[in-house]
Each structure stands twice: as C-alpha cells, then as structure tokens.
Design a protein around this motif. Structure first.
Motif, PDB file in Angstrom:
ATOM      1  N   ASP A  72      34.908  -6.033  -4.972  1.00  0.00           N
ATOM      2  CA  ASP A  72      35.785  -4.961  -5.425  1.00  0.00           C
ATOM      3  C   ASP A  72      35.415  -3.601  -4.842  1.00  0.00           C
ATOM      4  OD1 ASP A  72      37.262  -6.714  -7.012  1.00  0.00           O
ATOM      5  OD2 ASP A  72      35.877  -6.463  -8.700  1.00  0.00           O
ATOM      6  N   MET A  73      34.358  -3.520  -4.031  1.00  0.00           N
ATOM      7  CA  MET A  73      33.937  -2.250  -3.464  1.00  0.00           C
ATOM      8  C   MET A  73      34.777  -1.933  -2.229  1.00  0.00           C
ATOM      9  SD  MET A  73      30.156  -0.980  -2.264  1.00  0.00           S
ATOM     10  CE  MET A  73      29.543  -0.839  -3.935  1.00  0.00           C
ATOM     11  N   HIS A  74      35.313  -0.706  -2.208  1.00  0.00           N
ATOM     12  CA  HIS A  74      36.134  -0.255  -1.093  1.00  0.00           C
ATOM     13  C   HIS A  74      35.707   1.141  -0.702  1.00  0.00           C
ATOM     14  CE1 HIS A  74      38.804  -3.658  -1.723  1.00  0.00           C
ATOM     15  NE2 HIS A  74      38.815  -3.353  -3.007  1.00  0.00           N
ATOM     16  N   ALA A  75      35.958   1.499   0.538  1.00  0.00           N
ATOM     17  CA  ALA A  75      35.657   2.851   1.004  1.00  0.00           C
ATOM     18  C   ALA A  75      36.552   3.842   0.268  1.00  0.00           C
ATOM     19  CB  ALA A  75      35.876   2.947   2.508  1.00  0.00           C
ATOM     20  N   MET A  76      35.978   4.968  -0.099  1.00  0.00           N
ATOM     21  CA  MET A  76      36.760   5.997  -0.796  1.00  0.00           C
ATOM     22  C   MET A  76      37.557   6.824   0.205  1.00  0.00           C
ATOM     23  SD  MET A  76      33.907   8.880  -1.898  1.00  0.00           S
ATOM     24  CE  MET A  76      33.119   7.794  -3.043  1.00  0.00           C
ATOM     25  N   SER A  77      38.548   7.520  -0.303  1.00  0.00           N
ATOM     26  CA  SER A  77      39.375   8.377   0.537  1.00  0.00           C
ATOM     27  C   SER A  77      38.592   9.637   0.911  1.00  0.00           C
ATOM     28  CB  SER A  77      40.653   8.782  -0.210  1.00  0.00           C
ATOM     29  OG  SER A  77      40.317   9.650  -1.281  1.00  0.00           O
ATOM     30  N   GLU A  78      39.037  10.309   1.931  1.00  0.00           N
ATOM     31  CA  GLU A  78      38.387  11.557   2.339  1.00  0.00           C
ATOM     32  C   GLU A  78      38.501  12.607   1.228  1.00  0.00           C
ATOM     33  OE1 GLU A  78      38.202  14.712   6.072  1.00  0.00           O
ATOM     34  OE2 GLU A  78      39.421  12.906   6.252  1.00  0.00           O
ATOM     35  N   ASP A  79      39.625  12.638   0.519  1.00  0.00           N
ATOM     36  CA  ASP A  79      39.787  13.589  -0.592  1.00  0.00           C
ATOM     37  C   ASP A  79      38.767  13.323  -1.695  1.00  0.00           C
ATOM     38  OD1 ASP A  79      41.854  14.959   0.631  1.00  0.00           O
ATOM     39  OD2 ASP A  79      43.433  13.819  -0.388  1.00  0.00           O
ATOM     40  N   SER A  80      38.556  12.058  -2.040  1.00  0.00           N
ATOM     41  CA  SER A  80      37.550  11.713  -3.050  1.00  0.00           C
ATOM     42  C   SER A  80      36.159  12.107  -2.577  1.00  0.00           C
ATOM     43  CB  SER A  80      37.575  10.213  -3.352  1.00  0.00           C
ATOM     44  OG  SER A  80      38.805   9.856  -3.937  1.00  0.00           O
ATOM     45  N   ALA A  81      35.888  11.880  -1.300  1.00  0.00           N
ATOM     46  CA  ALA A  81      34.584  12.227  -0.736  1.00  0.00           C
ATOM     47  C   ALA A  81      34.367  13.742  -0.779  1.00  0.00           C
ATOM     48  CB  ALA A  81      34.475  11.718   0.696  1.00  0.00           C
ATOM     49  N   ASP A 131      33.269   6.969  15.079  1.00  0.00           N
ATOM     50  CA  ASP A 131      33.928   5.671  15.295  1.00  0.00           C
ATOM     51  C   ASP A 131      34.882   5.342  14.151  1.00  0.00           C
ATOM     52  OD1 ASP A 131      32.507   5.290  17.691  1.00  0.00           O
ATOM     53  OD2 ASP A 131      30.816   4.393  16.604  1.00  0.00           O
ATOM     54  N   ASP A 132      35.634   6.329  13.698  1.00  0.00           N
ATOM     55  CA  ASP A 132      36.605   6.185  12.606  1.00  0.00           C
ATOM     56  C   ASP A 132      35.963   5.805  11.270  1.00  0.00           C
ATOM     57  OD1 ASP A 132      38.839   6.895  14.143  1.00  0.00           O
ATOM     58  OD2 ASP A 132      39.065   4.834  14.881  1.00  0.00           O
ATOM     59  N   ILE A 133      34.675   6.086  11.112  1.00  0.00           N
ATOM     60  CA  ILE A 133      33.960   5.806   9.862  1.00  0.00           C
ATOM     61  C   ILE A 133      33.501   7.132   9.270  1.00  0.00           C
ATOM     62  CG2 ILE A 133      31.960   4.689   8.811  1.00  0.00           C
ATOM     63  CD1 ILE A 133      32.091   2.652  11.153  1.00  0.00           C
ATOM     64  N   LEU A 134      33.882   7.369   8.020  1.00  0.00           N
ATOM     65  CA  LEU A 134      33.481   8.578   7.308  1.00  0.00           C
ATOM     66  C   LEU A 134      32.063   8.399   6.789  1.00  0.00           C
ATOM     67  CD1 LEU A 134      34.627  11.346   6.480  1.00  0.00           C
ATOM     68  CD2 LEU A 134      35.387  10.285   4.350  1.00  0.00           C
ATOM     69  N   LYS A 135      31.199   9.382   7.087  1.00  0.00           N
ATOM     70  CA  LYS A 135      29.789   9.306   6.708  1.00  0.00           C
ATOM     71  C   LYS A 135      29.340  10.630   6.108  1.00  0.00           C
ATOM     72  CE  LYS A 135      28.774   6.356  10.695  1.00  0.00           C
ATOM     73  NZ  LYS A 135      27.908   6.155  11.857  1.00  0.00           N
ATOM     74  N   ILE A 171      19.906  12.370   9.038  1.00  0.00           N
ATOM     75  CA  ILE A 171      20.225  11.209   8.208  1.00  0.00           C
ATOM     76  C   ILE A 171      21.742  11.075   8.092  1.00  0.00           C
ATOM     77  CG2 ILE A 171      20.025  10.158   5.924  1.00  0.00           C
ATOM     78  CD1 ILE A 171      17.374  11.578   5.569  1.00  0.00           C
ATOM     79  N   ASP A 172      22.214   9.861   8.314  1.00  0.00           N
ATOM     80  CA  ASP A 172      23.614   9.508   8.079  1.00  0.00           C
ATOM     81  C   ASP A 172      23.626   8.459   6.985  1.00  0.00           C
ATOM     82  OD1 ASP A 172      24.993  11.052  10.108  1.00  0.00           O
ATOM     83  OD2 ASP A 172      24.041   9.726  11.569  1.00  0.00           O
ATOM     84  N   VAL A 173      24.434   8.688   5.969  1.00  0.00           N
ATOM     85  CA  VAL A 173      24.552   7.751   4.850  1.00  0.00           C
ATOM     86  C   VAL A 173      25.996   7.271   4.788  1.00  0.00           C
ATOM     87  CG1 VAL A 173      24.214   7.411   2.381  1.00  0.00           C
ATOM     88  CG2 VAL A 173      22.792   9.076   3.588  1.00  0.00           C
ATOM     89  N   TRP A 174      26.153   5.953   4.753  1.00  0.00           N
ATOM     90  CA  TRP A 174      27.467   5.337   4.601  1.00  0.00           C
ATOM     91  C   TRP A 174      27.257   3.887   4.210  1.00  0.00           C
ATOM     92  CZ3 TRP A 174      29.256   1.885   8.679  1.00  0.00           C
ATOM     93  CH2 TRP A 174      28.373   1.788   9.765  1.00  0.00           C
ATOM     94  N   THR A 175      28.274   3.294   3.646  1.00  0.00           N
ATOM     95  CA  THR A 175      28.178   1.908   3.208  1.00  0.00           C
ATOM     96  C   THR A 175      28.707   1.019   4.322  1.00  0.00           C
ATOM     97  OG1 THR A 175      28.416   2.603   0.916  1.00  0.00           O
ATOM     98  CG2 THR A 175      28.811   0.265   1.396  1.00  0.00           C
ATOM     99  N   LEU A 191      32.536   5.483   2.973  1.00  0.00           N
ATOM    100  CA  LEU A 191      31.740   6.039   1.886  1.00  0.00           C
ATOM    101  C   LEU A 191      32.090   5.412   0.541  1.00  0.00           C
ATOM    102  CD1 LEU A 191      31.830   9.824   2.866  1.00  0.00           C
ATOM    103  CD2 LEU A 191      29.888   8.260   3.032  1.00  0.00           C
ATOM    104  N   THR A 192      31.053   5.243  -0.281  1.00  0.00           N
ATOM    105  CA  THR A 192      31.207   4.798  -1.662  1.00  0.00           C
ATOM    106  C   THR A 192      30.339   5.707  -2.537  1.00  0.00           C
ATOM    107  OG1 THR A 192      29.332   3.253  -1.570  1.00  0.00           O
ATOM    108  CG2 THR A 192      31.504   2.382  -0.920  1.00  0.00           C
ATOM    109  N   ASP A 193      30.416   5.511  -3.837  1.00  0.00           N
ATOM    110  CA  ASP A 193      29.569   6.276  -4.755  1.00  0.00           C
ATOM    111  C   ASP A 193      28.090   6.115  -4.409  1.00  0.00           C
ATOM    112  OD1 ASP A 193      31.762   7.227  -6.159  1.00  0.00           O
ATOM    113  OD2 ASP A 193      31.588   5.742  -7.766  1.00  0.00           O
TER     114      ASP A 193
END
Length: 158
Positions: free
Chosen positions: A48-57, A73-77, A120-124, A130-132
């Motif tokens: 059920d985990m999905h990347a969040m929107s840029e607005d949520s981030a 590379d089209d990945i929000l970090k 440091i780059d953090v992303w799921t 990005l997630t919580d």
C-alpha cells in the motif's frame, strides 16, 4: 529484503550489528520536527506504500529545515549538504547517519565529496519517490548533535 515489523526497538538492535552510539540534541524549537523525529519508519515492502505528490512533499519539507526537494531521473528526493571540518569528521558524520538508518531500516544515499562535503539524498527506492519514511529519517538526521563535526564556516545547504 523482506522485513518484519518488530515490537520493540531493542529487538531491532539485537538483530543488527553494533554501530556507533547516536547522540541527539533536542534543543530545537521546531516542534513539528521533534514530533516527526519521534516517529519510526515502516517497512518499505508494504504493497500500500506509494510515492507522495510534490505538493504533499512541500508541506512536509517545512518540518525538516535545511533539506530541499530535488528531482533526479524523474525521482523526487530530499537533498542536503553539510561542510565538515575534515575528512575523518566526514566519515564520523556518515557513521552517525548509518546508525540511524540501520535502526530505522531506511537507508539514504550517502556521499563524502572532496575531503569535507557530506551530501545526503533520501528517497524510498521501492516506490521511486518520497514517502513519510524519508521525512522521518531527515528529521532524525537533523536532530543529531553534529556541532563537533561541522566546519565553523557556514554550513552548505543546497
């Protein structure tokens, strides 16, 4: 890697190899950041985990000062840099972050660039965004006591 949730932090520590102890500073006045830092990351293999929107981030970004959103590379970090006193202090910094990452089961991309720049780059990775979890980890990194490691010159924040 399949991870099972465990009931207590002590059980997590028992399963992992010994890393340096982590000293946190809780002198921050941003209560949102402190609250986010008190949360724990959840296993990333949840269907059920999905990347969040840029607005949520952008909303959560307010709770992790010094961090910025970056797209690669089209990945929000989440991205942040620091200037440390020397190469060895940079390695100590990375070990402190590694200890938190192991405790949380959520691992950022760590870079020691040149002899004194930590990035440091953090992303799921599993959701390619990005997630919580990413904001929780960033908040925990922000709460590290890094004063003895950082250069007295202005901290680089890109």
């Amino acid at each position: 890697m399949n991870r099972r949730p465990v009931s207590g932090v002590g059980e997590k520590k028992a399963r992992r190899k010994k890393l340096p102890s982590v000293n946190f500073t809780h002198t921050k006045t941003d209560t949102g950041r402190v609250e986010l830092a008190k949360k724990s990351c959840v296993p990333c293999n949840c269907k059920d985990m999905h990347a969040m929107s840029e607005d949520s981030a952008k909303k959560l970004l307010e709770q992790v000062s010094g961090w910025a959103l970056a797209t690669e590379d089209d990945i929000l970090k989440l991205h942040r840099t620091w200037k440390v006193k020397n190469f060895v202090k940079g390695l100590e910094f990375l070990q402190l972050v590694a200890a938190i990452a192991e405790e949380e089961g959520h691992h950022p991309d760590l870079h020691l660039v040149g002899w004194n720049n930590v990035k440091i780059d953090v992303w799921t990775h599993s959701v390619r965004g990005l997630t919580d979890n990413d904001f929780i980890l960033a908040a925990k990194i922000n709460n590290l006591n890094l004063e003895s490691l950082l250069s007295k010159k202005a901290t680089v924040q890109k």
